[in-house]
Design an enzyme around this catalytic site. Structure first.
Site, PDB file in Angstrom:
ATOM      1  N   LYS A 173      13.277   2.908  -3.831  1.00 45.03           N
ATOM      2  CA  LYS A 173      14.704   2.835  -3.520  1.00 45.03           C
ATOM      3  C   LYS A 173      14.873   2.278  -2.115  1.00 45.03           C
ATOM      4  CE  LYS A 173      18.560   5.138  -1.636  1.00 45.03           C
ATOM      5  NZ  LYS A 173      18.969   3.853  -1.114  1.00 45.03           N
ATOM      6  N   GLU A 248       8.665  10.079   7.853  1.00 49.39           N
ATOM      7  CA  GLU A 248       8.605   9.487   9.188  1.00 49.39           C
ATOM      8  C   GLU A 248      10.034   9.257   9.639  1.00 49.39           C
ATOM      9  OE1 GLU A 248       6.157   9.410  11.195  1.00 49.39           O
ATOM     10  OE2 GLU A 248       4.705  10.043   9.680  1.00 49.39           O
ATOM     11  N   CYS A 282      12.100   2.493  15.085  1.00 50.92           N
ATOM     12  CA  CYS A 282      11.809   3.907  15.311  1.00 50.92           C
ATOM     13  C   CYS A 282      10.921   4.066  16.541  1.00 50.92           C
ATOM     14  CB  CYS A 282      11.152   4.515  14.088  1.00 50.92           C
ATOM     15  SG  CYS A 282       9.709   3.586  13.558  1.00 50.92           S
ATOM     16  N   GLU A 379      18.624   9.931  19.513  1.00 47.82           N
ATOM     17  CA  GLU A 379      18.294   8.565  19.129  1.00 47.82           C
ATOM     18  C   GLU A 379      19.579   7.747  18.977  1.00 47.82           C
ATOM     19  OE1 GLU A 379      16.863   7.811  15.080  1.00 47.82           O
ATOM     20  OE2 GLU A 379      15.210   6.693  15.966  1.00 47.82           O
TER      21      GLU A 379
HETATM   22  P1  NAP Z   1      18.708   7.068   6.666  1.00 47.02           P
HETATM   23  O1  NAP Z   1      20.161   7.007   6.733  1.00 47.02           O
HETATM   24  O2  NAP Z   1      18.024   8.375   6.840  1.00 47.02           O
HETATM   25  O3  NAP Z   1      18.283   6.414   5.261  1.00 47.02           O
HETATM   26  C1  NAP Z   1      16.942   6.215   4.889  1.00 47.02           C
HETATM   27  C2  NAP Z   1      16.861   6.125   3.377  1.00 47.02           C
HETATM   28  O4  NAP Z   1      17.199   7.389   2.802  1.00 47.02           O
HETATM   29  C3  NAP Z   1      17.830   5.119   2.774  1.00 47.02           C
HETATM   30  O5  NAP Z   1      17.229   4.493   1.673  1.00 47.02           O
HETATM   31  C4  NAP Z   1      18.973   6.011   2.341  1.00 47.02           C
HETATM   32  O6  NAP Z   1      19.772   5.462   1.330  1.00 47.02           O
HETATM   33  C5  NAP Z   1      18.217   7.223   1.837  1.00 47.02           C
HETATM   34  N1  NAP Z   1      19.019   8.439   1.740  1.00 47.02           N
HETATM   35  C6  NAP Z   1      20.191   8.727   2.370  1.00 47.02           C
HETATM   36  N2  NAP Z   1      20.611   9.962   2.009  1.00 47.02           N
HETATM   37  C7  NAP Z   1      19.698  10.460   1.146  1.00 47.02           C
HETATM   38  C8  NAP Z   1      19.571  11.682   0.431  1.00 47.02           C
HETATM   39  N3  NAP Z   1      20.465  12.646   0.554  1.00 47.02           N
HETATM   40  N4  NAP Z   1      18.501  11.860  -0.368  1.00 47.02           N
HETATM   41  C9  NAP Z   1      17.556  10.905  -0.477  1.00 47.02           C
HETATM   42  N5  NAP Z   1      17.633   9.724   0.166  1.00 47.02           N
HETATM   43  C10 NAP Z   1      18.676   9.499   0.978  1.00 47.02           C
HETATM   44  O7  NAP Z   1      18.033   6.093   7.732  1.00 47.02           O
HETATM   45  P2  NAP Z   1      18.484   4.604   8.060  1.00 47.02           P
HETATM   46  O8  NAP Z   1      19.804   4.670   8.717  1.00 47.02           O
HETATM   47  O9  NAP Z   1      18.311   3.746   6.876  1.00 47.02           O
HETATM   48  O10 NAP Z   1      17.332   4.188   9.096  1.00 47.02           O
HETATM   49  C11 NAP Z   1      17.356   4.501  10.438  1.00 47.02           C
HETATM   50  C12 NAP Z   1      16.506   5.716  10.769  1.00 47.02           C
HETATM   51  O11 NAP Z   1      15.180   5.522  10.292  1.00 47.02           O
HETATM   52  C13 NAP Z   1      16.340   5.984  12.245  1.00 47.02           C
HETATM   53  O12 NAP Z   1      16.482   7.351  12.500  1.00 47.02           O
HETATM   54  C14 NAP Z   1      14.907   5.555  12.544  1.00 47.02           C
HETATM   55  O13 NAP Z   1      14.311   6.167  13.650  1.00 47.02           O
HETATM   56  C15 NAP Z   1      14.236   5.900  11.281  1.00 47.02           C
HETATM   57  N6  NAP Z   1      12.984   5.149  11.141  1.00 47.02           N
HETATM   58  C16 NAP Z   1      11.794   5.798  11.292  1.00 47.02           C
HETATM   59  C17 NAP Z   1      10.588   5.113  11.186  1.00 47.02           C
HETATM   60  C18 NAP Z   1       9.275   5.823  11.307  1.00 47.02           C
HETATM   61  O14 NAP Z   1       8.282   5.329  10.785  1.00 47.02           O
HETATM   62  N7  NAP Z   1       9.206   6.970  11.970  1.00 47.02           N
HETATM   63  C19 NAP Z   1      10.600   3.733  10.931  1.00 47.02           C
HETATM   64  C20 NAP Z   1      11.829   3.089  10.803  1.00 47.02           C
HETATM   65  C21 NAP Z   1      13.003   3.820  10.902  1.00 47.02           C
HETATM   66  P3  NAP Z   1      21.118   4.629   1.711  1.00 47.02           P
HETATM   67  O15 NAP Z   1      20.677   3.447   2.467  1.00 47.02           O
HETATM   68  O16 NAP Z   1      21.640   4.286   0.358  1.00 47.02           O
HETATM   69  O17 NAP Z   1      21.984   5.533   2.506  1.00 47.02           O
END
Ligand code: NAP
Ligand code: MG
Length: 479
Positions: A173, A248, A282, A379
């Site tokens: 997904k 992560e 990240c 963040e």
């Molecule tokens: P996000 O809002 O947490 O979304 C990540 C994924 O989870 C998306 O595919 C999202 O779908 C899905 N999702 C949302 N709500 C969910 C739920 N209730 N149940 C299951 N899945 C759900 O993160 P983002 O805004 O895409 O990305 C930014 C974040 O990612 C930042 O905090 C960044 O630090 C972190 N990040 C971490 C790393 C690492 O390796 N540590 C690497 C890159 C990014 P939708 O898109 O459809 O909402």
């Protein structure tokens, strides 16, 4: 205008309701296409199909699986320019950054293909005469890959490639803000010959698709990269079925500049870490902790460098930093800039939108940031860097560790002793010395400490096998 489809059981399909969502270009506002809003039932069907395909794929010899992954790597290479342009269009990073990310996905598949020829178990000495004692690695089963928008091909690749080579079947997904490059990656696997049902691609909201994957007792593992708040919810939900989870999450990564550092190098590394990919990594640098005696000089040079960065559409040549990914992220960036000012931080560069249209934010630098401020703790995920001044090395280390996150950290120094003390004492899963806080080697383990990770399994390189396999211990009495 193209309406794209999902891949379930080897067929490209619409959602059950036919509903779609739109994908936009954050630099221009252009509509790029529509993607299926998959339903709970669509997602359950993908899970069922992945379960049906599991034994066939798990029993395919790893070197044969490797042939497909190797082909996929070559297809990504052949379509590299097209993939990179699609990535820039939907996510905003510059073409050079996108091309680097696509190349990384290519290399991840090549690396994983090699794993198909290498993976093995252990043979252990037995204390019983005539007994053979060994371990056998088996695929974990059906794995759900839930990924963020910011590295929308590299992150899916570094989950999908090990999942597939170790014999798992996948429901992937992608993030709703960048589904197109995920689809292109899936296309490469299809062209390479991945059997029907082994890889399923389901677009739609986190609430319907993500939630269904995470809560399903027919999913054996969930690998998630994204925000802390979503990750926490996933952990709690997956635990109900004892589903294996890898999370992560966020970071608030420090670049620590010691008094002996070459200031030009420290600035260049901070620019790369803080403003590269628009700060939307990240592992981005968002705190610079600088020894007081060089802080004035460093701050002035960093502010200068920030002002000189060329911000714009990532497909135009010469552009060094692209837009925020969407309106929401733009508003978050601007809100944190206001918060920092209210908290008393001193704005040295940037601080506003860069243009009236497109979601562009100026590279922004604050000085006089205190560790207790929200700008030092939360963040932002944008091009906003805060300078925190430290009395000496110990104070800098203490400030670097005064945070809930622990993803990546870097120190700029030529003092060998300090460099290694930093590596030993910093609370972060990735430590750099005289390198940018962002940027990872695909062949090395990756994962954070503290709230940056579930602290269960690392990703990438030789670490990936631990999440994507289960180990059986076999005792053979043949004496
Ligand atoms: P996000 O809002 O947490 O979304 C990540 C994924 O989870 C998306 O595919 C999202 O779908 C899905 N999702 C949302 N709500 C969910 C739920 N209730 N149940 C299951 N899945 C759900 O993160 P983002 O805004 O895409 O990305 C930014 C974040 O990612 C930042 O905090 C960044 O630090 C972190 N990040 C971490 C790393 C690492 O390796 N540590 C690497 C890159 C990014 P939708 O898109 O459809 O909402
Ligand atoms: Mg989101």
């Amino acid at each position: 205008m193209t309406t794209y489809k999902n891949l379930i059981a080897g067929e490209w399909v619409e959602s059950a309701t036919g509903e779609t969502f739109a994908n936009h270009n954050p630099a221009t506002g252009d509509l790029l296409g529509h993607f299926p809003s998959a339903t709970v039932e669509d997602t359950q069907r993908a899970i069922a199909v992945a379960n049906e395909a599991l034994s066939g794929w798990a029993n395919t010899p790893p070197p044969s699986r490797a042939v497909i992954l190797d082909k996929a790597s070559k297809i990504i290479d052949r379509r590299g320019d097209e993939f990179a342009k699609a990535l820039t269009q939907e996510e905003g990073k510059t073409y050079a950054e996108a091309r680097g990310e696509v190349n990384r996905a290519r290399d991840i598949f090549a690396y994983a293909a090699g794993e198909g020829w290498r993976m093995g178990g252990q043979t252990l000495p037995s204390n019983i005469p005539g007994e053979l004692l060994y371990t056998r690695r088996e695929p974990l089963g059906v794995v759900a890959l839930v990924t963020p928008w910011n590295f929308p091909i590299a992150i899916p690749a570094w989950k999908m490639a090990p999942a597939l080579i170790y014999g798992n079947t996948v429901v992937f997904k992608p993030a709703s803000l960048s589904p197109h490059i995920g689809l292109l990656l899936v296309e490469a696997l299809v062209e390479a010959g991945i059997p029907a049902g082994v890889l399923n691609f389901v677009t739609g909201s986190g609430r319907s698709v993500g939630n269904t994957l995470v809560g399903s007792k027919d999913v054996d593992g969930v690998s998630f990269t994204g925000s802390y708040s979503v990750g926490m919810g996933i952990y709690a939900q997956a635990m109900k079925n004892l589903t294996r989870v890898q999370l992560e999450m966020g970071g608030k990564n420090p670049t620590v500049v010691l008094k002996d550092a070459e200031i030009a190098q420290a600035v260049a590394l901070t620019v790369a870490g803080g403003f590269g990919v628009t700060g939307q990594a990240c592992t981005a640098t968002s705190r610079v902790i600088v020894e007081e005696s060089v802080a004035d000089k460093f701050a002035a040079a960093l502010a200068d460098a920030a002002r000189n960065l060329r911000v714009g559409n990532g497909l135009e040549s010469g552009v060094q930093m692209g837009p925020a990914v969407d309106q929401g992220q733009l508003e978050t960036d601007l809100e944190y800039i206001r918060i920092a000012q209210k908290e008393g931080a001193m704005l040295l560069a940037g601080g506003s939108r860069a243009t009236d249209d497109g979601y562009f934010v100026q590279p922004t630098v604050f000085d006089g940031v205190d560790v207790s401020m929200r700008i030092a703790q939360e963040e932002v995920f944008g091009p906003v860097v805060g300078i925190i001044r430290a009395r000496d090395f110990d104070d800098a280390l203490e400030k670097a560790n005064a945070i809930e996150f622990g993803l990546s950290a870097t120190v700029v120094t030529n003092n060998l002793q300090r460099a290694f003390q930093f590596a030993n004492r910093i609370d972060a899963g990735v430590v750099k010395i005289n390198e940018s806080s962002s940027g990872l080697a695909l062949q090395a383990p990756f994962g954070g400490f503290k709230h940056s990770s579930a602290n269960t399994f690392k990703e990438q390189g030789p670490a990936a096998i631990e999440f994507y396999t289960r180990t059986k211990t076999v005792y053979v009495g043949h004496g």
